[in-house]
Write a protein that holds these residues in place. Structure first.
Motif, mmCIF file in Angstrom:
data_model
loop_
_atom_site.group_PDB
_atom_site.id
_atom_site.type_symbol
_atom_site.label_atom_id
_atom_site.label_comp_id
_atom_site.label_asym_id
_atom_site.label_seq_id
_atom_site.Cartn_x
_atom_site.Cartn_y
_atom_site.Cartn_z
ATOM 1 N N PHE A 171 0.849 -1.182 0.000
ATOM 2 C CA PHE A 171 0.000 0.000 0.000
ATOM 3 C C PHE A 171 0.888 1.237 0.000
ATOM 4 O O PHE A 171 1.871 1.305 0.740
ATOM 5 N N MET A 172 0.520 2.210 -0.835
ATOM 6 C CA MET A 172 1.190 3.512 -0.875
ATOM 7 C C MET A 172 0.119 4.557 -0.622
ATOM 8 O O MET A 172 -0.857 4.623 -1.375
ATOM 9 N N GLY A 173 0.287 5.344 0.431
ATOM 10 C CA GLY A 173 -0.718 6.342 0.754
ATOM 11 C C GLY A 173 -0.132 7.722 0.937
ATOM 12 O O GLY A 173 0.945 7.879 1.510
ATOM 13 N N TRP A 174 -0.868 8.708 0.424
ATOM 14 C CA TRP A 174 -0.473 10.105 0.609
ATOM 15 C C TRP A 174 -1.658 10.981 0.246
ATOM 16 O O TRP A 174 -2.421 10.661 -0.667
ATOM 17 N N ASP A 175 -1.802 12.059 0.974
ATOM 18 C CA ASP A 175 -2.870 13.028 0.750
ATOM 19 C C ASP A 175 -4.228 12.320 0.824
ATOM 20 O O ASP A 175 -4.584 11.806 1.869
ATOM 21 N N ASN A 176 -4.933 12.237 -0.267
ATOM 22 C CA ASN A 176 -6.273 11.669 -0.247
ATOM 23 C C ASN A 176 -6.374 10.355 -1.026
ATOM 24 O O ASN A 176 -7.454 9.949 -1.420
ATOM 25 N N ARG A 177 -5.249 9.688 -1.288
ATOM 26 C CA ARG A 177 -5.226 8.478 -2.100
ATOM 27 C C ARG A 177 -4.438 7.352 -1.437
ATOM 28 O O ARG A 177 -3.420 7.587 -0.771
ATOM 29 N N ILE A 178 -4.899 6.125 -1.686
ATOM 30 C CA ILE A 178 -4.153 4.923 -1.312
ATOM 31 C C ILE A 178 -4.122 4.019 -2.541
ATOM 32 O O ILE A 178 -5.168 3.652 -3.082
ATOM 33 N N ALA A 179 -2.928 3.688 -3.003
ATOM 34 C CA ALA A 179 -2.751 2.781 -4.135
ATOM 35 C C ALA A 179 -2.257 1.442 -3.588
ATOM 36 O O ALA A 179 -1.506 1.404 -2.609
ATOM 37 N N SER A 180 -2.680 0.350 -4.222
ATOM 38 C CA SER A 180 -2.275 -0.968 -3.726
ATOM 39 C C SER A 180 -1.891 -1.887 -4.879
ATOM 40 O O SER A 180 -2.373 -1.742 -6.007
ATOM 41 N N LEU A 181 -1.027 -2.857 -4.549
ATOM 42 C CA LEU A 181 -0.523 -3.822 -5.521
ATOM 43 C C LEU A 181 -0.317 -5.151 -4.810
ATOM 44 O O LEU A 181 0.368 -5.207 -3.787
ATOM 45 N N ASN A 182 -0.906 -6.213 -5.349
ATOM 46 C CA ASN A 182 -0.733 -7.551 -4.792
ATOM 47 C C ASN A 182 0.463 -8.238 -5.438
ATOM 48 O O ASN A 182 0.742 -8.013 -6.620
ATOM 49 N N PHE A 183 1.131 -9.081 -4.655
ATOM 50 C CA PHE A 183 2.174 -9.941 -5.221
ATOM 51 C C PHE A 183 2.159 -11.265 -4.481
ATOM 52 O O PHE A 183 1.710 -11.353 -3.347
ATOM 53 N N LYS A 184 2.631 -12.289 -5.156
ATOM 54 C CA LYS A 184 2.719 -13.617 -4.566
ATOM 55 C C LYS A 184 4.182 -14.035 -4.542
ATOM 56 O O LYS A 184 4.950 -13.703 -5.428
ATOM 57 N N VAL A 185 4.533 -14.802 -3.536
ATOM 58 C CA VAL A 185 5.884 -15.348 -3.440
ATOM 59 C C VAL A 185 5.916 -16.665 -4.204
ATOM 60 O O VAL A 185 5.047 -17.505 -4.024
ATOM 61 N N VAL A 186 6.915 -16.810 -5.070
ATOM 62 C CA VAL A 186 7.065 -18.051 -5.823
ATOM 63 C C VAL A 186 7.494 -19.138 -4.840
ATOM 64 O O VAL A 186 8.474 -18.982 -4.115
ATOM 65 N N GLN A 187 6.744 -20.209 -4.828
ATOM 66 C CA GLN A 187 7.049 -21.323 -3.916
ATOM 67 C C GLN A 187 8.065 -22.268 -4.576
ATOM 68 O O GLN A 187 7.881 -22.631 -5.731
ATOM 69 N N PRO A 188 9.111 -22.632 -3.850
ATOM 70 C CA PRO A 188 10.143 -23.506 -4.442
ATOM 71 C C PRO A 188 9.622 -24.900 -4.702
ATOM 72 O O PRO A 188 8.660 -25.370 -4.224
#
Length: 179
Positions: free
Chosen positions: A162-179
């Protein structure tokens, strides 16, 4: 005698410090911060190093940070992320390593950019070194966020940044590659 020497030394050091005109008000207005994201075993998955500019009664998005232009995503040096494990972002595998983060803010969606250039001043962006571009969700912040902030929270098989500042929050999902 020993105490008198210590007292005299303290006096001269104190006077010397005052004469140097130390100005803490001149320190960086956008201090550095670090976010660590770990798995359940406390193994490092990701670390973000970034500077935190403040709103200071300014309109941030659309003015200070123009829409539809590459933003250094913070202040000062480019925001840097190290993945200690391979991750998947927007169905693309990103190899473990260190990258710069840039974003392109818009009102309803941002673009997240990983770039191989690191340790550069934040505005020195070279598009040729992009590794990934991915859409970010954007939501209104429940209240104004004074200083730009990044956090990562647990999500199924990975995390959400999550990145937040002023009046906005942006988000990005990621997954960990399982060995």
């Amino acid at each position: 005698m020993k105490y008198i020497l210590i007292l005299l030394a303290s006096f001269f050091i104190s006077n010397d410090l005052h004469s140097q005109d130390l100005k803490f008000s001149d320190l960086d207005k956008s201090p550095l911060d670090v976010v660590m994201y770990r798995d359940a075993d406390q193994s490092a998955i990701a670390r973000v190093i970034y500077s935190r500019p403040s709103k200071r009664d300014r309109t941030v998005f659309g003015e200070l940070v123009p829409y539809e232009q590459v933003w250094r995503t913070g202040a000062n040096e480019a925001t840097e992320i190290t993945f200690y494990k391979d991750v998947i972002i927007a169905d693309e595998t990103v190899a473990a390593g260190t990258y710069s983060i840039y974003t392109v803010p818009n009102e309803d969606e941002w673009t997240f950019i990983l770039n191989t250039d690191t340790t550069q001043w934040g505005t020195n962006y070279n598009e040729e070194n992009n590794v990934l571009k991915a859409p970010m969700n954007v939501t209104p912040a429940p209240e104004s966020i004074e200083s730009f902030s990044i956090t990562i929270v647990d999500d199924f098989d990975g995390g959400t940044m999550f990145m937040g500042w002023d009046n906005r929050i942006a988000s990005l999902n990621f997954k960990v590659v399982q060995p």
